[in-house]
Scaffold this motif. Structure first.
Motif, PDB file in Angstrom:
ATOM      1  N   PRO A 110      90.394  24.837  61.640  1.00 39.49           N
ATOM      2  CA  PRO A 110      89.083  24.317  62.018  1.00 39.49           C
ATOM      3  C   PRO A 110      88.409  23.599  60.841  1.00 39.49           C
ATOM      4  CG  PRO A 110      89.343  26.592  62.732  1.00 39.49           C
ATOM      5  CD  PRO A 110      90.490  26.297  61.819  1.00 39.49           C
ATOM      6  N   VAL A 111      87.669  22.553  61.162  1.00 36.94           N
ATOM      7  CA  VAL A 111      86.946  21.785  60.149  1.00 36.94           C
ATOM      8  C   VAL A 111      85.512  21.585  60.631  1.00 36.94           C
ATOM      9  CG1 VAL A 111      89.022  20.587  59.359  1.00 36.94           C
ATOM     10  CG2 VAL A 111      87.596  19.558  61.154  1.00 36.94           C
ATOM     11  N   THR A 112      84.663  21.189  59.688  1.00 38.21           N
ATOM     12  CA  THR A 112      83.287  20.822  60.007  1.00 38.21           C
ATOM     13  C   THR A 112      83.090  19.352  59.687  1.00 38.21           C
ATOM     14  OG1 THR A 112      82.428  23.035  59.551  1.00 38.21           O
ATOM     15  CG2 THR A 112      80.851  21.222  59.502  1.00 38.21           C
ATOM     16  N   VAL A 113      82.669  18.595  60.663  1.00 44.02           N
ATOM     17  CA  VAL A 113      82.333  17.184  60.480  1.00 44.02           C
ATOM     18  C   VAL A 113      80.826  17.092  60.228  1.00 44.02           C
ATOM     19  CG1 VAL A 113      82.183  14.917  61.573  1.00 44.02           C
ATOM     20  CG2 VAL A 113      84.248  16.318  61.843  1.00 44.02           C
ATOM     21  N   ILE A 114      80.462  16.413  59.142  1.00 42.36           N
ATOM     22  CA  ILE A 114      79.053  16.255  58.770  1.00 42.36           C
ATOM     23  C   ILE A 114      78.698  14.787  58.904  1.00 42.36           C
ATOM     24  CG2 ILE A 114      77.339  16.569  56.953  1.00 42.36           C
ATOM     25  CD1 ILE A 114      79.157  18.725  55.766  1.00 42.36           C
ATOM     26  N   LEU A 115      77.789  14.485  59.814  1.00 46.08           N
ATOM     27  CA  LEU A 115      77.283  13.130  59.974  1.00 46.08           C
ATOM     28  C   LEU A 115      75.968  13.020  59.223  1.00 46.08           C
ATOM     29  CD1 LEU A 115      77.995  12.540  63.776  1.00 46.08           C
ATOM     30  CD2 LEU A 115      79.396  11.874  61.818  1.00 46.08           C
ATOM     31  N   LEU A 116      75.882  12.048  58.355  1.00 45.45           N
ATOM     32  CA  LEU A 116      74.707  11.884  57.498  1.00 45.45           C
ATOM     33  C   LEU A 116      74.053  10.553  57.818  1.00 45.45           C
ATOM     34  CD1 LEU A 116      74.483  12.715  53.752  1.00 45.45           C
ATOM     35  CD2 LEU A 116      73.751  10.480  54.531  1.00 45.45           C
ATOM     36  N   ARG A 117      72.757  10.590  57.997  1.00 48.05           N
ATOM     37  CA  ARG A 117      71.997   9.386  58.319  1.00 48.05           C
ATOM     38  C   ARG A 117      70.833   9.265  57.355  1.00 48.05           C
ATOM     39  NH1 ARG A 117      70.183   9.335  64.332  1.00 48.05           N
ATOM     40  NH2 ARG A 117      68.639  10.828  63.549  1.00 48.05           N
ATOM     41  N   GLU A 118      70.830   8.152  56.587  1.00 52.26           N
ATOM     42  CA  GLU A 118      69.728   7.908  55.662  1.00 52.26           C
ATOM     43  C   GLU A 118      68.477   7.542  56.459  1.00 52.26           C
ATOM     44  OE1 GLU A 118      70.171   8.441  52.545  1.00 52.26           O
ATOM     45  OE2 GLU A 118      72.354   8.366  52.293  1.00 52.26           O
ATOM     46  N   THR A 119      67.409   8.231  56.204  1.00 45.55           N
ATOM     47  CA  THR A 119      66.188   7.991  56.982  1.00 45.55           C
ATOM     48  C   THR A 119      65.459   6.725  56.562  1.00 45.55           C
ATOM     49  OG1 THR A 119      64.939   9.385  55.438  1.00 45.55           O
ATOM     50  CG2 THR A 119      65.846  10.435  57.416  1.00 45.55           C
TER      51      THR A 119
END
Length: 264
Positions: A110-119
């Protein structure tokens, strides 16, 4: 290399941070105590976790349903604004996480996907950066901080090529390459250690500004400053045979003035 390190230190849990080039099927064979964090490819095939076994005959499923593309995934998940420490400052970014499988690279792990969005920027596709990590216990903000910290390695490699001379080596034989590059990196490490322990003086930045007043925002010594300081100290020491100790800034300045007068 990572496997060798993990074998030599069985009681430690190394975590590796790398760019998207270091994400292949070979990662399935990593030791159990090693975690891996990398940039997620846009075309990565993600899947839900494998469903529980039903007791029916036949081979159980290795994955769940195929997840949509990252753009579609970003439109479905909920983002949370969180403070993140990166590149020497703390900023607030929008973060969303998805627990899933990247079966083509990590297999059933299992993995964790991290989506990052600059505000503060306009995002295309609903996100700016996508990371994937096998470290499912660490907070996403710490994973982002960890990934950003790898940039110092990229800067170090560029300095080694441009300033130390590693990039100017003209080696053709394998043994020569294996010796020249590590030797150059060792010299760079020794320079950093020397400057951090005994070479630094508070006036170094001010001296650089005097020589280059257009650097109005310069606040810390650069690698080039450290190398220049080491060269001046070595030369000043060479011409002060009666004083074997490290020369003072005043001694270096005196010798530099003598060079300028002779050059004039």
């Amino acid at each position: 290399m990572v496997t060798t390190l993990a074998t030599a230190l069985p009681d430690r849990s190394p975590y590796v941070v790398a760019d998207a080039a270091y994400a292949g099927k070979e990662l399935r064979a990593l030791p159990a105590q090693v975690t891996w964090t990398t940039r997620l490819r846009v075309d990565a095939a993600l899947y839900d976790l494998a469903p529980p076994r039903t007791g029916r005959r036949g081979r159980p499923r290795s994955t769940g349903q195929r997840l949509p593309s990252l753009t579609a995934l970003a439109a479905q998940v909920s983002f949370t604004p969180l403070p993140v420490r990166r590149y020497g400052k703390t900023t607030t970014v929008d973060i969303a996480t998805v627990r899933c499988l990247w079966y083509g690279t990590f297999g059933p792990q299992p993995v964790t996907v991290i989506l990052l969005r600059e505000t503060t920027t306009h995002t295309r596709g609903g996100y700016d950066t996508a990371l994937v990590t096998t470290d499912t216990l660490t907070r996403p903000t710490q994973i982002i901080h960890r990934y950003a910290a790898r940039w110092s390695i990229e800067v170090m490699i560029e300095d080694a090529k441009q300033l130390i001379g590693v990039g100017q080596a003209r080696n053709r034989l394998a043994h020569a390459v294996e010796r020249t590059v590590p030797f150059g990196l060792t010299c760079q490490t020794l320079t950093m250690l020397w400057y951090a322990t005994v070479g630094h003086t508070p006036t170094d930045v001010a001296d650089h500004r005097d020589r280059a007043p257009w650097y109005t925002t310069k606040a810390n010594p650069s690698t080039a400053d450290m190398i220049g300081k080491l060269r001046r100290v070595l030369i000043a020491t060479k011409y002060q045979v009666t004083h074997p100790d490290q020369p003072t800034p005043e001694d270096i300045h005196t010798i530099r003035l003598a060079w300028e007068l002779n050059a004039a």
